[in-house]
Design a protein around this motif. Sequence first.
Motif, PDB file in Angstrom:
ATOM      1  N   LEU A   1       0.822  -1.224   0.000  1.00 37.39           N
ATOM      2  CA  LEU A   1       0.000   0.000   0.000  1.00 37.39           C
ATOM      3  C   LEU A   1       0.851   1.267   0.000  1.00 37.39           C
ATOM      4  CD1 LEU A   1      -2.799  -1.101   2.487  1.00 37.39           C
ATOM      5  CD2 LEU A   1      -2.893  -1.044  -0.018  1.00 37.39           C
ATOM      6  N   LYS A   2       2.166   1.089   0.128  1.00 37.20           N
ATOM      7  CA  LYS A   2       3.105   2.219   0.120  1.00 37.20           C
ATOM      8  C   LYS A   2       2.669   3.308   1.119  1.00 37.20           C
ATOM      9  CE  LYS A   2       4.666   1.423  -4.606  1.00 37.20           C
ATOM     10  NZ  LYS A   2       3.960   0.271  -5.044  1.00 37.20           N
ATOM     11  N   ILE A   3       2.522   2.863   2.365  1.00 34.53           N
ATOM     12  CA  ILE A   3       2.098   3.760   3.431  1.00 34.53           C
ATOM     13  C   ILE A   3       3.141   4.860   3.608  1.00 34.53           C
ATOM     14  CG2 ILE A   3       1.540   3.923   5.897  1.00 34.53           C
ATOM     15  CD1 ILE A   3      -0.547   2.377   4.175  1.00 34.53           C
ATOM     16  N   THR A   4       2.685   6.096   3.605  1.00 35.44           N
ATOM     17  CA  THR A   4       3.575   7.250   3.735  1.00 35.44           C
ATOM     18  C   THR A   4       3.787   7.589   5.205  1.00 35.44           C
ATOM     19  OG1 THR A   4       1.785   8.873   3.723  1.00 35.44           O
ATOM     20  CG2 THR A   4       2.656   8.181   1.559  1.00 35.44           C
ATOM     21  N   PRO A   5       4.811   8.370   5.512  1.00 41.50           N
ATOM     22  CA  PRO A   5       5.008   8.784   6.911  1.00 41.50           C
ATOM     23  C   PRO A   5       3.773   9.502   7.480  1.00 41.50           C
ATOM     24  CG  PRO A   5       6.994   9.210   5.660  1.00 41.50           C
ATOM     25  CD  PRO A   5       5.944   8.781   4.659  1.00 41.50           C
ATOM     26  N   ALA A   6       3.091  10.266   6.659  1.00 43.21           N
ATOM     27  CA  ALA A   6       1.897  10.977   7.126  1.00 43.21           C
ATOM     28  C   ALA A   6       0.750  10.019   7.454  1.00 43.21           C
ATOM     29  CB  ALA A   6       1.441  11.990   6.071  1.00 43.21           C
ATOM     30  N   GLN A   7       0.794   8.825   6.894  1.00 47.95           N
ATOM     31  CA  GLN A   7      -0.272   7.838   7.115  1.00 47.95           C
ATOM     32  C   GLN A   7       0.054   6.845   8.232  1.00 47.95           C
ATOM     33  OE1 GLN A   7      -0.164   6.359   3.089  1.00 47.95           O
ATOM     34  NE2 GLN A   7      -1.920   7.609   2.460  1.00 47.95           N
ATOM     35  N   GLU A   8       1.246   6.953   8.786  1.00 43.43           N
ATOM     36  CA  GLU A   8       1.692   5.961   9.777  1.00 43.43           C
ATOM     37  C   GLU A   8       0.793   5.877  11.004  1.00 43.43           C
ATOM     38  OE1 GLU A   8       3.847   3.469   9.865  1.00 43.43           O
ATOM     39  OE2 GLU A   8       4.628   3.895   7.887  1.00 43.43           O
ATOM     40  N   ALA A   9       0.289   6.985  11.504  1.00 41.80           N
ATOM     41  CA  ALA A   9      -0.557   6.948  12.705  1.00 41.80           C
ATOM     42  C   ALA A   9      -1.822   6.123  12.449  1.00 41.80           C
ATOM     43  CB  ALA A   9      -0.919   8.358  13.150  1.00 41.80           C
ATOM     44  N   GLU A  10      -2.433   6.334  11.295  1.00 37.20           N
ATOM     45  CA  GLU A  10      -3.630   5.563  10.961  1.00 37.20           C
ATOM     46  C   GLU A  10      -3.269   4.114  10.650  1.00 37.20           C
ATOM     47  OE1 GLU A  10      -6.666   6.528  11.532  1.00 37.20           O
ATOM     48  OE2 GLU A  10      -5.890   8.486  12.118  1.00 37.20           O
ATOM     49  N   TRP A  11      -2.140   3.909   9.983  1.00 35.34           N
ATOM     50  CA  TRP A  11      -1.693   2.556   9.679  1.00 35.34           C
ATOM     51  C   TRP A  11      -1.469   1.750  10.960  1.00 35.34           C
ATOM     52  CZ3 TRP A  11      -1.865  -1.232   6.538  1.00 35.34           C
ATOM     53  CH2 TRP A  11      -1.075  -2.349   6.771  1.00 35.34           C
ATOM     54  N   THR A  12      -0.917   2.390  11.978  1.00 35.40           N
ATOM     55  CA  THR A  12      -0.663   1.713  13.246  1.00 35.40           C
ATOM     56  C   THR A  12      -1.953   1.130  13.815  1.00 35.40           C
ATOM     57  OG1 THR A  12       1.240   3.122  13.702  1.00 35.40           O
ATOM     58  CG2 THR A  12       0.236   2.032  15.590  1.00 35.40           C
ATOM     59  N   LYS A  13      -3.055   1.847  13.676  1.00 43.76           N
ATOM     60  CA  LYS A  13      -4.353   1.354  14.158  1.00 43.76           C
ATOM     61  C   LYS A  13      -4.816   0.150  13.329  1.00 43.76           C
ATOM     62  CE  LYS A  13      -5.621   5.991  15.620  1.00 43.76           C
ATOM     63  NZ  LYS A  13      -6.455   7.156  15.316  1.00 43.76           N
ATOM     64  N   VAL A  14      -4.613   0.217  12.026  1.00 41.81           N
ATOM     65  CA  VAL A  14      -4.969  -0.898  11.147  1.00 41.81           C
ATOM     66  C   VAL A  14      -4.131  -2.122  11.515  1.00 41.81           C
ATOM     67  CG1 VAL A  14      -4.903  -1.732   8.753  1.00 41.81           C
ATOM     68  CG2 VAL A  14      -5.750   0.580   9.248  1.00 41.81           C
TER      69      VAL A  14
END
Length: 154
Positions: free
Chosen positions: A55-68
């Motif tokens: 999904l090529k998670i960006t640094p800006a998306q890391e907080a939401e990714w952590t929840k996923v």
Amino acid sequence: MKLCVNQFTYASARVIAATVMVASVAFAPVVVLAADKDAHEDRAELRVKDMHAKLKITPAQEAEWTKVAQAMRDNAKTMDTLTQARMDHAKTMTAVDDLKSYGEIADAHADGIKKLTPVFATLYADMSDTQKKEADILFRHGDSKSAHKKSEAK
């Protein structure tokens, strides 16, 4: 009567196998065979890392990714626990125990999807169109490269 019981057990085993396969695809597409608890935990981590990369998670998306990722880990742990308990008691379960065990697994799968959906939806809303397309393919087809290629051809 014995034939009916055997047919029922066989049918319920097939349903369980299908549910486990669906859960594997839904919670993460990487398939790794695991025989012990540590290997199951490793499998969940591989799934998390694989999805993160695809999904090529960006640094800006890391907080939401952590929840996923946490929801995925929690769901995998619950499914592993229930599946292991089912396997441990398979030879001694009555038909009623079998149904109850299957129901617990099915309920846990549904609960896991309900927990994963809102946290993934928040992440998905912040994704680029390219990431969304990849997520759509990933969830629609799992990790099948041939399915991915067929999807790209359309």
